[in-house]
Motif scaffolding. Structure first.
Motif, PDB file in Angstrom:
ATOM      1  N   ALA A 229     -20.682  74.323  52.137  1.00 31.33           N
ATOM      2  CA  ALA A 229     -21.362  75.275  50.868  1.00 31.33           C
ATOM      3  C   ALA A 229     -20.748  73.737  49.694  1.00 31.33           C
ATOM      4  O   ALA A 229     -19.814  72.939  49.972  1.00 31.33           O
ATOM      5  N   PRO A 230     -21.491  73.534  49.001  1.00 31.44           N
ATOM      6  CA  PRO A 230     -21.436  72.444  47.996  1.00 31.44           C
ATOM      7  C   PRO A 230     -20.030  71.991  48.017  1.00 31.44           C
ATOM      8  O   PRO A 230     -19.369  71.092  47.169  1.00 31.44           O
ATOM      9  N   ASP A 231     -19.041  73.201  46.940  1.00 26.98           N
ATOM     10  CA  ASP A 231     -18.465  73.481  46.738  1.00 26.98           C
ATOM     11  C   ASP A 231     -17.046  73.968  47.587  1.00 26.98           C
ATOM     12  O   ASP A 231     -15.923  74.306  46.694  1.00 26.98           O
ATOM     13  N   GLY A 232     -18.011  73.710  48.337  1.00 29.57           N
ATOM     14  CA  GLY A 232     -16.900  74.357  49.975  1.00 29.57           C
ATOM     15  C   GLY A 232     -15.489  73.944  49.831  1.00 29.57           C
ATOM     16  O   GLY A 232     -14.640  74.626  50.682  1.00 29.57           O
ATOM     17  N   LEU A 233     -15.535  72.664  49.490  1.00 37.06           N
ATOM     18  CA  LEU A 233     -14.384  71.684  49.852  1.00 37.06           C
ATOM     19  C   LEU A 233     -12.857  71.766  48.155  1.00 37.06           C
ATOM     20  O   LEU A 233     -12.069  71.020  48.751  1.00 37.06           O
ATOM     21  N   LYS A 234     -13.489  73.060  47.528  1.00 30.93           N
ATOM     22  CA  LYS A 234     -12.598  72.855  45.950  1.00 30.93           C
ATOM     23  C   LYS A 234     -10.887  73.231  46.730  1.00 30.93           C
ATOM     24  O   LYS A 234      -9.787  72.314  45.736  1.00 30.93           O
ATOM     25  N   ALA A 235     -10.476  73.976  47.143  1.00 30.20           N
ATOM     26  CA  ALA A 235      -9.438  74.300  47.387  1.00 30.20           C
ATOM     27  C   ALA A 235      -8.551  73.218  48.169  1.00 30.20           C
ATOM     28  O   ALA A 235      -7.663  73.130  48.019  1.00 30.20           O
ATOM     29  N   LEU A 236      -8.933  72.966  49.146  1.00 35.68           N
ATOM     30  CA  LEU A 236      -8.708  71.777  49.976  1.00 35.68           C
ATOM     31  C   LEU A 236      -8.192  70.324  48.773  1.00 35.68           C
ATOM     32  O   LEU A 236      -7.425  69.353  49.266  1.00 35.68           O
ATOM     33  N   ALA A 237      -9.364  69.636  47.932  1.00 28.59           N
ATOM     34  CA  ALA A 237      -9.618  68.968  47.177  1.00 28.59           C
ATOM     35  C   ALA A 237      -7.756  69.146  46.284  1.00 28.59           C
ATOM     36  O   ALA A 237      -7.424  68.350  46.104  1.00 28.59           O
ATOM     37  N   GLU A 238      -7.878  70.264  45.578  1.00 27.02           N
ATOM     38  CA  GLU A 238      -7.107  70.580  44.713  1.00 27.02           C
ATOM     39  C   GLU A 238      -5.426  71.313  45.020  1.00 27.02           C
ATOM     40  O   GLU A 238      -4.288  71.070  44.317  1.00 27.02           O
ATOM     41  N   ALA A 239      -5.563  71.380  46.962  1.00 28.05           N
ATOM     42  CA  ALA A 239      -3.974  70.982  47.011  1.00 28.05           C
ATOM     43  C   ALA A 239      -2.805  70.553  46.594  1.00 28.05           C
ATOM     44  O   ALA A 239      -3.362  69.151  47.134  1.00 28.05           O
ATOM     45  N   ALA A 240      -2.110  71.073  46.367  1.00 25.12           N
ATOM     46  CA  ALA A 240      -0.460  69.881  45.984  1.00 25.12           C
ATOM     47  C   ALA A 240       0.258  69.818  47.051  1.00 25.12           C
ATOM     48  O   ALA A 240       1.525  69.820  46.621  1.00 25.12           O
ATOM     49  N   CYS A 241      -0.089  69.242  47.723  1.00 29.49           N
ATOM     50  CA  CYS A 241       0.591  68.937  48.875  1.00 29.49           C
ATOM     51  C   CYS A 241      -0.664  68.164  50.385  1.00 29.49           C
ATOM     52  O   CYS A 241      -1.489  67.710  49.642  1.00 29.49           O
ATOM     53  N   ASP A 242       0.537  66.955  51.168  1.00 27.99           N
ATOM     54  CA  ASP A 242      -0.544  66.049  52.088  1.00 27.99           C
ATOM     55  C   ASP A 242       0.357  66.954  53.234  1.00 27.99           C
ATOM     56  O   ASP A 242       1.180  67.829  53.693  1.00 27.99           O
ATOM     57  N   TRP A 243       0.132  65.982  54.431  1.00 26.64           N
ATOM     58  CA  TRP A 243       0.112  66.980  55.997  1.00 26.64           C
ATOM     59  C   TRP A 243       0.153  65.506  56.704  1.00 26.64           C
ATOM     60  O   TRP A 243      -0.078  64.375  56.171  1.00 26.64           O
ATOM     61  N   ASP A 244       0.541  65.699  57.612  1.00 29.53           N
ATOM     62  CA  ASP A 244       1.599  64.899  58.757  1.00 29.53           C
ATOM     63  C   ASP A 244      -0.127  64.770  59.783  1.00 29.53           C
ATOM     64  O   ASP A 244      -0.670  63.708  60.121  1.00 29.53           O
ATOM     65  N   VAL A 245      -0.695  65.780  59.857  1.00 24.64           N
ATOM     66  CA  VAL A 245      -1.779  66.322  61.375  1.00 24.64           C
ATOM     67  C   VAL A 245      -2.901  67.312  60.534  1.00 24.64           C
ATOM     68  O   VAL A 245      -2.310  68.238  59.826  1.00 24.64           O
ATOM     69  N   VAL A 246      -3.881  66.432  60.884  1.00 28.96           N
ATOM     70  CA  VAL A 246      -4.550  67.576  61.027  1.00 28.96           C
ATOM     71  C   VAL A 246      -5.559  67.583  61.893  1.00 28.96           C
ATOM     72  O   VAL A 246      -5.516  67.001  63.069  1.00 28.96           O
ATOM     73  N   VAL A 247      -6.167  69.178  62.433  1.00 29.12           N
ATOM     74  CA  VAL A 247      -6.497  69.563  63.684  1.00 29.12           C
ATOM     75  C   VAL A 247      -7.599  70.138  62.757  1.00 29.12           C
ATOM     76  O   VAL A 247      -7.914  71.211  62.525  1.00 29.12           O
ATOM     77  N   ASP A 248      -8.672  70.298  63.831  1.00 31.86           N
ATOM     78  CA  ASP A 248     -10.071  70.291  63.419  1.00 31.86           C
ATOM     79  C   ASP A 248     -10.976  70.656  64.565  1.00 31.86           C
ATOM     80  O   ASP A 248     -11.034  70.020  65.481  1.00 31.86           O
ATOM     81  N   THR A 249     -11.386  72.002  64.073  1.00 33.17           N
ATOM     82  CA  THR A 249     -12.023  73.121  65.755  1.00 33.17           C
ATOM     83  C   THR A 249     -13.474  73.074  65.184  1.00 33.17           C
ATOM     84  O   THR A 249     -14.230  73.318  66.472  1.00 33.17           O
ATOM     85  N   TRP A 250     -13.852  72.136  64.324  1.00 36.71           N
ATOM     86  CA  TRP A 250     -15.357  72.071  64.621  1.00 36.71           C
ATOM     87  C   TRP A 250     -16.736  72.222  65.494  1.00 36.71           C
ATOM     88  O   TRP A 250     -16.751  71.206  66.123  1.00 36.71           O
ATOM     89  N   SER A 251     -17.255  72.755  65.885  1.00 30.11           N
ATOM     90  CA  SER A 251     -18.651  72.703  66.813  1.00 30.11           C
ATOM     91  C   SER A 251     -19.903  72.514  65.763  1.00 30.11           C
ATOM     92  O   SER A 251     -20.756  72.946  66.893  1.00 30.11           O
ATOM     93  N   ALA A 252     -20.388  72.580  64.928  1.00 33.13           N
ATOM     94  CA  ALA A 252     -21.635  72.107  64.226  1.00 33.13           C
ATOM     95  C   ALA A 252     -21.831  70.668  63.175  1.00 33.13           C
ATOM     96  O   ALA A 252     -21.634  70.164  64.330  1.00 33.13           O
ATOM     97  N   ALA A 253     -22.646  71.111  62.562  1.00 33.58           N
ATOM     98  CA  ALA A 253     -23.110  69.710  61.917  1.00 33.58           C
ATOM     99  C   ALA A 253     -21.744  68.853  61.768  1.00 33.58           C
ATOM    100  O   ALA A 253     -20.651  68.635  61.651  1.00 33.58           O
ATOM    101  N   PRO A 254     -22.001  67.248  62.413  1.00 32.94           N
ATOM    102  CA  PRO A 254     -20.741  66.178  62.145  1.00 32.94           C
ATOM    103  C   PRO A 254     -20.373  65.971  60.707  1.00 32.94           C
ATOM    104  O   PRO A 254     -19.602  65.731  59.949  1.00 32.94           O
ATOM    105  N   SER A 255     -21.543  66.065  60.225  1.00 30.56           N
ATOM    106  CA  SER A 255     -21.800  66.102  58.203  1.00 30.56           C
ATOM    107  C   SER A 255     -20.567  66.837  57.930  1.00 30.56           C
ATOM    108  O   SER A 255     -19.291  66.758  57.046  1.00 30.56           O
ATOM    109  N   ALA A 256     -20.218  68.294  58.377  1.00 31.42           N
ATOM    110  CA  ALA A 256     -19.121  69.010  57.721  1.00 31.42           C
ATOM    111  C   ALA A 256     -17.150  67.643  58.265  1.00 31.42           C
ATOM    112  O   ALA A 256     -16.536  67.684  57.555  1.00 31.42           O
ATOM    113  N   VAL A 257     -17.240  67.773  59.022  1.00 27.91           N
ATOM    114  CA  VAL A 257     -16.781  66.851  59.839  1.00 27.91           C
ATOM    115  C   VAL A 257     -16.055  65.540  58.817  1.00 27.91           C
ATOM    116  O   VAL A 257     -14.688  65.251  58.135  1.00 27.91           O
ATOM    117  N   LEU A 258     -17.156  64.973  58.587  1.00 33.99           N
ATOM    118  CA  LEU A 258     -17.583  63.918  57.716  1.00 33.99           C
ATOM    119  C   LEU A 258     -17.127  64.223  56.593  1.00 33.99           C
ATOM    120  O   LEU A 258     -15.626  63.012  55.488  1.00 33.99           O
TER     121      LEU A 258
END
Length: 337
Positions: A50-79
């Motif tokens: 979705a156009p504004d689909g990452l809003k919750a991630l952008a506004e999250a008040a934390c950082d992470w040591d590791v991200v795990v991504d299982t995405w299997s469709a359009a690479p643009s979503a990974v990017l």
């Protein structure tokens, strides 16, 4: 360790979440809200398409040591997601696929084998193999090769399976009677229990590993006969495994892998799907539980469900139709349906 899982409610993502929670990690899952998240995780909702689909991630008040991504469709979503997270996470683990190798993948192929031409990292969906390679490229573009772990998984089975391969065999054996058993019995299989995959991903992430790794069991870890025998034992069914050679299967118009899940006769496709070199992952700590344990735990999981197991709508049907089974076992009396 602080872990962010993009997904985290189905099959591989869920297994990673459960394994991380068991280690005492702080786990956040970012998903669309279609499935219940594992108990004990923090939840962020959004739709990566979705156009504004990452809003919750952008506004999250934390950082992470590791991200795990299982995405299997359009690479643009990974990017898009990886670019957003690159300043806020140390490492990015992308669950890719051995489908990224150029077809046919030769027996014994390691991580240096020739690859398909990946879809552009900012591309929309093309086909599975090119999209997975495009996802790898997108992860590396955002995080750099030294902070990107590319997990090239093969056949994945175990609890929470949403493709239906091992569940189909278990449910068919549980019905009892003569059961088509493609062979030979000693045919080696390569697969990965989803929980072993999850544990390896967490170990590798904690160790700071990067680059591509083939992730399936070592060759000879299990055979087709051992898998089917385990199905008979755990279900307690009055089932008779009827051995079938590849010629009989082909003459009946039955397709390996889809109509008879997991099984592939020896040849080019078998080499590609069940012939990977996994020495790099083994050296990095890969441990695979016995096939009997995988089968038993999957049967227990199926028994715990209220209704049919979940299936991904994008996956093709797996398993024999009654007509196909009758063609394989023409001597078996058939009652009214």
């Amino acid at each position: 360790m602080r872990l962010l899982i993009l997904g985290g409610t189905e099959f591989v993502g869920r297994a990673v979440a459960v394994a991380a929670l068991a280690r005492g990690w702080q786990v956040t899952v970012f998903h669309r809200g279609r499935h219940e998240a594992p108990e004990g995780v923090s939840v962020l909702h959004g739709d990566r398409t979705a156009p504004d689909g990452l809003k919750a991630l952008a506004e999250a008040a934390c950082d992470w040591d590791v991200v795990v991504d299982t995405w299997s469709a359009a690479p643009s979503a990974v990017l898009r997601t990886a670019e957003l997270l690159a300043p806020r996470a140390h490492r990015y683990g992308y669950v890719s696929s051995r489908s990224v190798y150029a077809w046919p993948a030769a027996a014994g192929l390691d991580e240096n084998g020739p690859l398909v031409e990946g879809a552009a990292p900012d591309a929309e969906a093309t086909d599975y193999a090119r999209d997975k390679r495009g996802g790898e490229l997108a992860a590396m573009e955002a995080f750099g090769a030294d902070r990107s772990l590319l997990v090239r998984a093969g056949l994945i089975i175990g609890p929470w399976e949403n493709v239906g391969r091992l569940p189909w065999w278990l449910n068919r054996v549980a019905r009892g009677g003569p059961v088509p058993a493609p062979g030979p019995r000693e045919l080696p299989l390569q697969y990965i229990d989803v929980r072993d995959l999850a544990e390896w991903i967490l170990d590798a992430s904690e160790a700071g590993l990067s680059g591509p790794y083939n992730l399936v069991s070592p060759q000879g870890h299990a055979t087709m006969g051992e898998l089917l025998d385990a199905c008979v034992r755990v279900t307690g069914a009055d089932a008779e495994l009827r051995p079938l050679d590849e010629g009989t299967v082909a003459a009946a118009g039955v397709e390996p892998w889809t109509d008879l899940p997991i099984w592939i006769p020896r040849g080019e496709t078998y080499d590609a799907l069940h012939g990977a070199d996994v020495s790099k992952a083994v050296a990095a700590g890969l441990r695979c539980r016995p096939v009997a344990e995988t089968v038993a735990d999957t049967w227990a999981w199926l028994g715990s469900l209220d209704g049919e197991p979940p299936l991904r709508s994008v996956r093709s049907h797996v398993g024999l139709s009654p007509e196909q089974e009758a063609a394989l076992l023409p001597d078996v009396p058939r009652g009214p349906v």
